[in-house]
Write a protein that holds these residues in place. Structure first.
Motif, PDB file in Angstrom:
ATOM      1  N   ARG A 156      -5.834  -6.825   0.773  1.00 27.21           N
ATOM      2  CA  ARG A 156      -5.835  -6.469   2.606  1.00 27.21           C
ATOM      3  C   ARG A 156      -5.447  -5.365   2.853  1.00 27.21           C
ATOM      4  N   THR A 157      -4.247  -4.856   3.149  1.00 29.29           N
ATOM      5  CA  THR A 157      -3.656  -3.398   3.295  1.00 29.29           C
ATOM      6  C   THR A 157      -4.415  -2.494   2.367  1.00 29.29           C
ATOM      7  N   GLU A 158      -4.251  -2.455   1.209  1.00 28.59           N
ATOM      8  CA  GLU A 158      -4.081  -1.619   0.058  1.00 28.59           C
ATOM      9  C   GLU A 158      -5.635  -0.992  -0.372  1.00 28.59           C
ATOM     10  N   GLY A 159      -5.976  -2.841  -0.887  1.00 30.36           N
ATOM     11  CA  GLY A 159      -6.941  -2.212  -1.103  1.00 30.36           C
ATOM     12  C   GLY A 159      -7.203  -2.738  -3.046  1.00 30.36           C
ATOM     13  N   PRO A 160      -7.759  -2.905  -3.446  1.00 27.03           N
ATOM     14  CA  PRO A 160      -7.054  -3.442  -5.337  1.00 27.03           C
ATOM     15  C   PRO A 160      -7.193  -2.099  -5.976  1.00 27.03           C
ATOM     16  N   TYR A 216      -2.492  -5.657 -15.800  1.00 27.33           N
ATOM     17  CA  TYR A 216      -1.745  -5.092 -14.978  1.00 27.33           C
ATOM     18  C   TYR A 216      -1.500  -5.356 -13.500  1.00 27.33           C
ATOM     19  N   PRO A 217      -3.053  -6.166 -12.704  1.00 24.76           N
ATOM     20  CA  PRO A 217      -2.663  -6.296 -11.591  1.00 24.76           C
ATOM     21  C   PRO A 217      -1.614  -7.939 -11.501  1.00 24.76           C
ATOM     22  N   VAL A 218      -1.585  -8.040 -12.710  1.00 22.32           N
ATOM     23  CA  VAL A 218      -0.486  -9.440 -12.633  1.00 22.32           C
ATOM     24  C   VAL A 218       1.224  -8.781 -12.412  1.00 22.32           C
ATOM     25  N   LEU A 278      -1.084 -10.838  -3.999  1.00 23.49           N
ATOM     26  CA  LEU A 278      -1.419 -10.339  -4.184  1.00 23.49           C
ATOM     27  C   LEU A 278      -2.592 -10.671  -2.772  1.00 23.49           C
ATOM     28  N   ILE A 279      -3.368 -11.721  -2.278  1.00 23.81           N
ATOM     29  CA  ILE A 279      -4.131 -11.549  -0.843  1.00 23.81           C
ATOM     30  C   ILE A 279      -3.744 -10.175   0.221  1.00 23.81           C
ATOM     31  N   PHE A 300       5.193   0.644  -3.830  1.00 18.48           N
ATOM     32  CA  PHE A 300       4.740   1.852  -3.131  1.00 18.48           C
ATOM     33  C   PHE A 300       3.961   2.945  -3.200  1.00 18.48           C
ATOM     34  N   PRO A 301       2.373   2.517  -3.816  1.00 16.84           N
ATOM     35  CA  PRO A 301       1.650   3.279  -4.461  1.00 16.84           C
ATOM     36  C   PRO A 301       1.439   4.084  -3.250  1.00 16.84           C
ATOM     37  N   LYS A 302       1.986   4.554  -1.636  1.00 12.57           N
ATOM     38  CA  LYS A 302       1.620   5.106  -0.743  1.00 12.57           C
ATOM     39  C   LYS A 302       2.368   6.299  -0.846  1.00 12.57           C
TER      40      LYS A 302
END
Length: 267
Positions: A225-229, A195-197, A220-221, A4-6
């Motif tokens: 798409r919704t939150e950015g890399p 870390y991304p994985v 992943l995709i 939940f980064p947002k």
């Protein structure tokens, strides 16, 4: 922060928010499965690491006790991670869900007011998905650990080799501080690469609590798409703060234990 980064602006905001909403207890959610996970992971990993070194020697047609190169040891660590990833997946799932329970309720993905203990999470998984439910995210865990532990053991051997060259000695006699730094460097190498994985793996394990969750590639995709890399690196700073002392202590304990057992066996 990974799932939940947002909800949080960064490490400090997350830290303060948890303390205000849940007190000190909030920082220890998932502590018991996390401890069990670490014990299982390191036991299986280092046991398998020794056996996988023998496999590398066999494949490379080397003598039984021949010294492996840094790359060969990294390959042995990568192979060993397959066994440790399988062993830790159930407890890692429980840990991730316990730690993200507050955020799941806050975002409305599950009903509020639920008791969140190791037992309730375990019972829910068994009730909804059966024993195989504990292995949700296994593919992602292996995708994280297989390359991750290549860089983990490779980084450790590289750092030890550089210290040995600078100090004019062999890798086994570089001293405690260089050894601990090498362990911390190994942990940093692992997390910077995978870390991304790990972020995708955590999302699969946490969000599957609310229902069927998409697999690794779709998650992943969808995240990009919704939150950015940048969302794939949420929580990296906290992980890096943790990894240096933790892995420094881990490799210090490993090397001292190995030396003690070899001396006791007269090797």
């Amino acid at each position: 922060m990974q799932a939940f980064p947002k909800l949080y602006r960064g490490f400090a905001h997350c830290f303060v928010s948890i303390f205000r909403q849940e007190g000190l207890r909030g920082f220890y959610k998932g502590a018991s499965p996390a401890i069990v996970t670490n014990i299982i992971e390191n036991s299986v990993l280092f046991l398998s690491y020794g056996r996988c070194q023998d496999v590398i020697r066999f494949v490379s047609r080397m003598e039984k006790d021949a010294e492996l190169s840094g790359v060969q040891k990294a390959a042995a660590g990568s192979l060993a991670s397959i066994f440790s990833a399988t062993a830790i997946c159930p407890t890692e799932l429980v840990k991730c869900r316990l730690q993200a329970m507050h955020e799941m309720e806050a975002t409305g993905k599950i009903e509020g007011g639920q008791r969140s203990t190791v037992w309730t999470v375990t019972r829910t998984v068994m009730k909804k998905n059966g024993p195989l439910g504990f292995f949700q995210g296994l593919t992602s865990t292996m995708m994280r650990d297989t390359p991750g532990y290549f860089f983990f053991f490779g980084g450790y051997e590289l750092s030890r080799s550089k210290f040995a060259q600078l100090m004019g000695t062999d890798k086994d006699n570089i001293g405690i501080l260089p050894l601990m730094f090498s362990g911390g460097f190994a942990g940093a190498c692992l997390w910077l690469v995978v870390y991304p994985v790990d972020c995708v793996k955590t999302r699969i394990q946490v969000l599957s609590l609310a229902g069927k969750q998409a697999g690794f590639l779709k998650t992943l995709i969808g995240t990009i798409r919704t939150e950015g890399p940048a969302a794939l690196y949420s929580g990296l700073s906290a992980t890096m703060i943790r990894t240096f002392p933790a892995n420094g202590a881990l490799f210090l304990a490993y090397e001292l234990s190995r030396k003690f057992m070899m001396d006791a066996a007269g090797a």
